[in-house]
Design a protein around this motif. Sequence first.
Motif, mmCIF file in Angstrom:
data_model
loop_
_atom_site.group_PDB
_atom_site.id
_atom_site.type_symbol
_atom_site.label_atom_id
_atom_site.label_comp_id
_atom_site.label_asym_id
_atom_site.label_seq_id
_atom_site.Cartn_x
_atom_site.Cartn_y
_atom_site.Cartn_z
ATOM 1 N N GLY A 16 0.791 -1.217 0.000
ATOM 2 C CA GLY A 16 0.000 0.000 0.000
ATOM 3 C C GLY A 16 0.828 1.273 0.000
ATOM 4 O O GLY A 16 0.328 2.339 -0.379
ATOM 5 N N GLN A 17 2.085 1.166 0.421
ATOM 6 C CA GLN A 17 2.941 2.346 0.412
ATOM 7 C C GLN A 17 3.409 2.642 -1.013
ATOM 8 O O GLN A 17 3.128 1.900 -1.958
ATOM 9 C CB GLN A 17 4.168 2.117 1.305
ATOM 10 C CG GLN A 17 3.870 2.157 2.785
ATOM 11 C CD GLN A 17 5.161 2.089 3.608
ATOM 12 O OE1 GLN A 17 6.018 1.217 3.385
ATOM 13 N NE2 GLN A 17 5.295 2.992 4.575
ATOM 14 N N GLN A 18 4.115 3.754 -1.146
ATOM 15 C CA GLN A 18 4.717 4.063 -2.433
ATOM 16 C C GLN A 18 6.225 4.176 -2.257
ATOM 17 O O GLN A 18 6.726 4.324 -1.137
ATOM 18 C CB GLN A 18 4.157 5.357 -3.007
ATOM 19 C CG GLN A 18 4.658 6.613 -2.364
ATOM 20 C CD GLN A 18 4.413 7.835 -3.259
ATOM 21 O OE1 GLN A 18 3.595 7.807 -4.183
ATOM 22 N NE2 GLN A 18 5.115 8.903 -2.990
ATOM 23 N N VAL A 19 6.942 4.072 -3.372
ATOM 24 C CA VAL A 19 8.400 4.088 -3.303
ATOM 25 C C VAL A 19 8.950 4.835 -4.524
ATOM 26 O O VAL A 19 8.349 4.822 -5.597
ATOM 27 C CB VAL A 19 8.949 2.646 -3.257
ATOM 28 C CG1 VAL A 19 8.689 1.908 -4.577
ATOM 29 C CG2 VAL A 19 10.419 2.620 -2.928
ATOM 30 N N THR A 20 10.065 5.503 -4.312
ATOM 31 C CA THR A 20 10.761 6.197 -5.402
ATOM 32 C C THR A 20 12.197 5.698 -5.466
ATOM 33 O O THR A 20 12.897 5.684 -4.451
ATOM 34 C CB THR A 20 10.761 7.716 -5.182
ATOM 35 O OG1 THR A 20 9.406 8.181 -5.160
ATOM 36 C CG2 THR A 20 11.501 8.416 -6.315
ATOM 37 N N LEU A 21 12.602 5.279 -6.658
ATOM 38 C CA LEU A 21 13.951 4.790 -6.877
ATOM 39 C C LEU A 21 14.667 5.774 -7.804
ATOM 40 O O LEU A 21 14.053 6.372 -8.688
ATOM 41 C CB LEU A 21 13.931 3.405 -7.539
ATOM 42 C CG LEU A 21 13.003 2.354 -6.923
ATOM 43 C CD1 LEU A 21 13.136 1.039 -7.683
ATOM 44 C CD2 LEU A 21 13.302 2.157 -5.455
ATOM 45 N N SER A 22 15.970 5.894 -7.608
ATOM 46 C CA SER A 22 16.730 6.878 -8.375
ATOM 47 C C SER A 22 17.833 6.216 -9.197
ATOM 48 O O SER A 22 18.421 5.214 -8.766
ATOM 49 C CB SER A 22 17.340 7.898 -7.421
ATOM 50 O OG SER A 22 18.143 8.830 -8.119
ATOM 51 N N CYS A 23 18.122 6.806 -10.347
ATOM 52 C CA CYS A 23 19.183 6.315 -11.228
ATOM 53 C C CYS A 23 19.951 7.506 -11.778
ATOM 54 O O CYS A 23 19.380 8.377 -12.446
ATOM 55 C CB CYS A 23 18.580 5.503 -12.361
ATOM 56 S SG CYS A 23 19.761 4.996 -13.633
ATOM 57 N N SER A 24 21.248 7.541 -11.496
ATOM 58 C CA SER A 24 22.116 8.580 -12.060
ATOM 59 C C SER A 24 22.968 7.951 -13.141
ATOM 60 O O SER A 24 23.742 7.029 -12.861
ATOM 61 C CB SER A 24 23.002 9.188 -10.977
ATOM 62 O OG SER A 24 22.229 9.911 -10.049
ATOM 63 N N GLU A 75 14.079 8.959 -12.138
ATOM 64 C CA GLU A 75 13.430 8.331 -10.988
ATOM 65 C C GLU A 75 12.280 7.490 -11.486
ATOM 66 O O GLU A 75 11.641 7.813 -12.497
ATOM 67 C CB GLU A 75 12.871 9.400 -10.034
ATOM 68 C CG GLU A 75 13.910 10.168 -9.265
ATOM 69 C CD GLU A 75 13.297 11.189 -8.311
ATOM 70 O OE1 GLU A 75 14.034 11.698 -7.462
ATOM 71 O OE2 GLU A 75 12.080 11.459 -8.424
ATOM 72 N N MET A 76 12.035 6.390 -10.768
ATOM 73 C CA MET A 76 10.811 5.655 -11.017
ATOM 74 C C MET A 76 10.041 5.546 -9.709
ATOM 75 O O MET A 76 10.628 5.498 -8.627
ATOM 76 C CB MET A 76 11.060 4.277 -11.631
ATOM 77 C CG MET A 76 11.740 3.258 -10.763
ATOM 78 S SD MET A 76 11.506 1.578 -11.407
ATOM 79 C CE MET A 76 9.872 1.205 -10.819
ATOM 80 N N ASN A 77 8.755 5.568 -9.843
ATOM 81 C CA ASN A 77 7.872 5.562 -8.689
ATOM 82 C C ASN A 77 6.887 4.409 -8.819
ATOM 83 O O ASN A 77 6.371 4.138 -9.913
ATOM 84 C CB ASN A 77 7.127 6.903 -8.613
ATOM 85 C CG ASN A 77 6.259 7.002 -7.382
ATOM 86 O OD1 ASN A 77 5.140 6.509 -7.360
ATOM 87 N ND2 ASN A 77 6.783 7.611 -6.340
ATOM 88 N N VAL A 78 6.676 3.727 -7.715
ATOM 89 C CA VAL A 78 5.642 2.696 -7.684
ATOM 90 C C VAL A 78 4.684 3.061 -6.563
ATOM 91 O O VAL A 78 5.105 3.206 -5.402
ATOM 92 C CB VAL A 78 6.209 1.293 -7.447
ATOM 93 C CG1 VAL A 78 5.114 0.240 -7.630
ATOM 94 C CG2 VAL A 78 7.369 1.002 -8.373
ATOM 95 N N SER A 79 3.436 3.239 -6.901
ATOM 96 C CA SER A 79 2.448 3.594 -5.882
ATOM 97 C C SER A 79 1.656 2.354 -5.489
ATOM 98 O O SER A 79 1.638 1.347 -6.212
ATOM 99 C CB SER A 79 1.507 4.679 -6.420
ATOM 100 O OG SER A 79 0.802 4.195 -7.540
#
Lengths: 114, 119
Positions: A16-24, A75-79
Amino acid sequence: KAGVTQTPRYLIKTRGQQVTLSCSPISGHRSVSWYQQTPGQGLQFLFEYFSETQRNKGNFPGRFSGRQFSNSRSEMNVSTLELGDSALYLCATSLEQGARTEAFFGQGTRLTVV
Amino acid sequence: AQKITQTQPGMFVQEKEAVTLDCTYDTSDQSYGLFWYKQPSSGEMIFLIYQGSYDEQNATEGRYSLNFQKARKSANLVISASQLGDSAMYFCAMREGLSGTGTASKLTFGTGTRLQVTL
């Protein structure tokens, strides 16, 4: 020359939470793609960004989204996380788009949803 | 139809021996790229070697070489003089699309081959 950097390396989230992942990306690389790797489905393409525009999208629900900034970082986000979203998320970067362009990966973010 | 086929789920090779990992692909594009990646247990996908569809010579990178047979649509990875550190999953991947047109070009992966190097 620094490689592709993904943060964080590990993440534990609740359903149920959301997450943000980062890529440089590697310096100068303008194309960033995201992949999900699971034991059952293998490596699956999520989306690709080039010059801040999404150029291609895989077969994933709308809960998965992404963006690219002017410095090419992505960034990618999964809600609304589901247990099935537990996976290794990898990003790959290239100098440009095109079939004959080498792609380099980061170390990945291992997401566990509990 | 599978775009990338790796028929060997697992392979064993003795240290210092050569090993060939198989990969066949399916595409109707004229311009494409073929890649091999190594993935150790840490998860990082390490780029090994690349072959472009128009490259006439087989690609080589140190102990890695790619046996590219275009007519047969195969792109086998050859690792010479195997080392214990070569034990990992190996993925063959393809990138299709017209070069230089800005067409998006995702990588399509095979299911991988787990290589175990033994003493």
